[in-house]
Scaffold this motif. Structure first.
Motif, PDB file in Angstrom:
ATOM      1  N   VAL A   1     -47.854  30.336  32.192  1.00  0.00           N
ATOM      2  CA  VAL A   1     -49.032  29.650  31.685  1.00  0.00           C
ATOM      3  C   VAL A   1     -48.605  28.224  31.404  1.00  0.00           C
ATOM      4  CG1 VAL A   1     -50.687  29.491  29.792  1.00  0.00           C
ATOM      5  CG2 VAL A   1     -49.998  31.732  30.656  1.00  0.00           C
ATOM      6  N   VAL A   2     -49.340  27.270  31.931  1.00  0.00           N
ATOM      7  CA  VAL A   2     -49.063  25.862  31.675  1.00  0.00           C
ATOM      8  C   VAL A   2     -50.252  25.298  30.919  1.00  0.00           C
ATOM      9  CG1 VAL A   2     -48.627  23.602  32.693  1.00  0.00           C
ATOM     10  CG2 VAL A   2     -47.698  25.658  33.784  1.00  0.00           C
TER      11      VAL A   2
ATOM     12  N   TYR B   1     -41.087  35.597  25.017  1.00  0.00           N
ATOM     13  CA  TYR B   1     -41.693  34.540  25.821  1.00  0.00           C
ATOM     14  C   TYR B   1     -40.686  33.406  25.997  1.00  0.00           C
ATOM     15  CZ  TYR B   1     -45.903  36.959  24.274  1.00  0.00           C
ATOM     16  OH  TYR B   1     -46.851  37.910  24.004  1.00  0.00           O
ATOM     17  N   ALA B   2     -40.424  33.013  27.229  1.00  0.00           N
ATOM     18  CA  ALA B   2     -39.610  31.837  27.498  1.00  0.00           C
ATOM     19  C   ALA B   2     -40.534  30.624  27.415  1.00  0.00           C
ATOM     20  CB  ALA B   2     -38.992  31.928  28.885  1.00  0.00           C
ATOM     21  N   LEU B   3     -40.095  29.595  26.727  1.00  0.00           N
ATOM     22  CA  LEU B   3     -40.927  28.420  26.497  1.00  0.00           C
ATOM     23  C   LEU B   3     -40.245  27.170  27.024  1.00  0.00           C
ATOM     24  CD1 LEU B   3     -41.775  29.273  22.798  1.00  0.00           C
ATOM     25  CD2 LEU B   3     -43.232  29.659  24.778  1.00  0.00           C
TER      26      LEU B   3
ATOM     27  N   VAL C   1     -42.561  20.550  33.992  1.00  0.00           N
ATOM     28  CA  VAL C   1     -43.371  21.316  34.939  1.00  0.00           C
ATOM     29  C   VAL C   1     -44.499  20.463  35.535  1.00  0.00           C
ATOM     30  CG1 VAL C   1     -45.006  22.273  33.260  1.00  0.00           C
ATOM     31  CG2 VAL C   1     -44.459  23.565  35.312  1.00  0.00           C
ATOM     32  N   LEU C   2     -44.849  19.379  34.856  1.00  0.00           N
ATOM     33  CA  LEU C   2     -45.909  18.505  35.365  1.00  0.00           C
ATOM     34  C   LEU C   2     -45.565  17.948  36.745  1.00  0.00           C
ATOM     35  CD1 LEU C   2     -48.650  17.615  34.314  1.00  0.00           C
ATOM     36  CD2 LEU C   2     -47.564  15.589  33.377  1.00  0.00           C
TER      37      LEU C   2
ATOM     38  N   ALA D   1     -47.496  18.463  29.381  1.00  0.00           N
ATOM     39  CA  ALA D   1     -47.482  19.886  29.735  1.00  0.00           C
ATOM     40  C   ALA D   1     -46.564  20.678  28.811  1.00  0.00           C
ATOM     41  CB  ALA D   1     -47.019  20.067  31.181  1.00  0.00           C
ATOM     42  N   ILE D   2     -47.000  21.864  28.500  1.00  0.00           N
ATOM     43  CA  ILE D   2     -46.166  22.873  27.826  1.00  0.00           C
ATOM     44  C   ILE D   2     -46.215  24.087  28.708  1.00  0.00           C
ATOM     45  CG2 ILE D   2     -45.918  24.406  25.864  1.00  0.00           C
ATOM     46  CD1 ILE D   2     -47.217  22.319  24.120  1.00  0.00           C
TER      47      ILE D   2
END
Length: 76
Positions: free
Chosen positions: A6-7, A45-47, A53-54, A75-76
Motif C-alpha cells: 500500500v502506498v 507490517y514492513a514500513l 517508492v515515488l 509517499a509512505i
C-alpha cells in the motif's frame, strides 16, 4: 511469496502526521533488515517512510497525485 503493498500519497505535512501516528503504535527496527516494522494485532507490517517508492511512479501519475492533493506528493 509476494506481499501486498500500500502506498499512501499525501502532502509533506500530511505524511509527517501519518508517520507520527503510525510510529506511535510501536514501530521497531528489524534487526535482520534494518527496516521499520510494526507488529500490531498479531500481524507484522514492513514500513518505508523514505518516500523512495515515488520513483516507481510514472511522471503523469505523480502529476495526477499533485493535482488531486494540491501539493507536491510525498509517499509512505
Amino acid at each position: 511469496m509476494s506481499w501486498p503493498s500500500v502506498v499512501l500519497l499525501a502532502s509533506a505535512q500530511e505524511c509527517a502526521a501519518i508517520e507520527a501516528e503510525v510510529r506511535s503504535l510501536g514501530v521497531e527496527k528489524d534487526p535482520l533488515s534494518e527496516g521499520d516494522f510494526l507488529h500490531w494485532n498479531g500481524n507484522s507490517y514492513a514500513l518505508d517512510f523514505s518516500g523512495d517508492v515515488l520513483s516507481d511512479f510514472e511522471p503523469d501519475e505523480v502529476e495526477d497525485a499533485r493535482l488531486r492533493i494540491g501539493a507536491e506528493p510525498r509517499a509512505i
